[in-house]
Design an enzyme around this catalytic site. Sequence first.
Site, short mmCIF file in Angstrom:
data_model
loop_
_atom_site.label_atom_id
_atom_site.label_comp_id
_atom_site.label_asym_id
_atom_site.label_seq_id
_atom_site.Cartn_x
_atom_site.Cartn_y
_atom_site.Cartn_z
N THR A 136 -2.81 43.65 -37.50
CA THR A 136 -1.61 44.32 -38.01
C THR A 136 -0.80 44.90 -36.86
O THR A 136 -1.35 45.22 -35.82
CB THR A 136 -2.10 45.45 -38.94
OG1 THR A 136 -2.73 44.86 -40.04
CG2 THR A 136 -0.98 46.34 -39.42
N GLY B 163 -3.64 45.04 -48.95
CA GLY B 163 -4.39 46.01 -48.16
C GLY B 163 -3.69 47.35 -48.07
O GLY B 163 -2.86 47.70 -48.92
N ASP B 164 -4.00 48.08 -47.04
CA ASP B 164 -3.43 49.42 -46.86
C ASP B 164 -2.01 49.40 -46.29
O ASP B 164 -1.24 50.34 -46.49
CB ASP B 164 -4.33 50.26 -45.93
CG ASP B 164 -4.51 49.61 -44.57
OD1 ASP B 164 -4.52 48.36 -44.49
OD2 ASP B 164 -4.65 50.34 -43.57
N1 ASP Z 1 -5.10 46.85 -42.41
C1 ASP Z 1 -4.82 45.46 -42.61
C2 ASP Z 1 -5.29 45.04 -43.97
O1 ASP Z 1 -6.36 45.45 -44.38
C3 ASP Z 1 -5.47 44.58 -41.59
C4 ASP Z 1 -5.31 45.00 -40.17
O2 ASP Z 1 -4.98 46.12 -39.85
O3 ASP Z 1 -5.50 44.15 -39.29
O4 ASP Z 1 -4.61 44.27 -44.60
#
Ligand code: ASP
Length: 291
Positions: free
Chosen positions: A158, A188-189
Amino acid sequence: MSGDFVLALHGGAFQSDRDYTRHTQTLETILKSGWQNLANGASALDAVTQAVIAMEQSGLFIAGKGAGPNSEGEYELDASIMDGHTKKAGAVAAVRGVKSPILAARAVMEKTPHVLLAGTGADRFITECGLERIEDPQSYFTPSHTESQVPEDKNHGTVGAVALDKNGHLAAATSTGGLVGKRAGRVGDSPIIGAATWADRDLAVSTTGYGEYFIRAAAAHDIRARCAYLGESLEAATAKVLDGIKSAGGWGGVIALNKNGEIALDYRCSGMHRGVVRSDGKIYAKSFPDA
Ligand code: ASP
């Protein structure tokens, strides 16, 4: 402090020992142009938007062009943005075929009364706004340049940015392709305000890592709450939240910045692509722990 500005970036937390020279060089280049923007008087909101667009388009991180496919071979992207001065926020979840998810999130913030759009309605909104679309996802996305070849649970990339501008205003933005190989429809978050992204008049936060753990921890907002209600330093609050995520079985990292220009860049995994530039023009960019 007045008139000082700061931009901090992350390009994802990871569990690997690959050579990340290109990633750190790319962060340095983006920090240089971010410095120029902020020195010319850009708002924190514009600075985080521009920095995230540049990371999305680099194809190096699992966001924008570098995103990987889900288990059905489709590309579903998430993003969010928050303007600390107005506390307005916008986000998109599981959107397909938009070149810059962060611009779509910003359009939700600026052109609708809503915070989060998802699904076919989000797709229609993106088209209505005239945002650039991707005609042929299979040839546009470049997951082989990212970490998408490593196992799903270790696969993070991300991107995010936090900024403090010359007027003392803060903003935060986060954009992702999510976990590579994720179930179709999984969100996701990254598009969840308070989990991956937060900004108000005191601080700005963007996170990366195993999203389900960050959602359950309300991670970005918990950092803010610990500072506001417990009087913890930004660094201590960030460390506590990451420790909690680690002891729950998750992992990841955080960039956080407060109105005094204090920064926390912290992670619980082998590394996190991260960088900072301040008004004095000094650039810091690293992927692995400081020596
Ligand atoms: N937080 C992101 C998700 O879970 C993935 C990431 O940070 O690489 O979609």
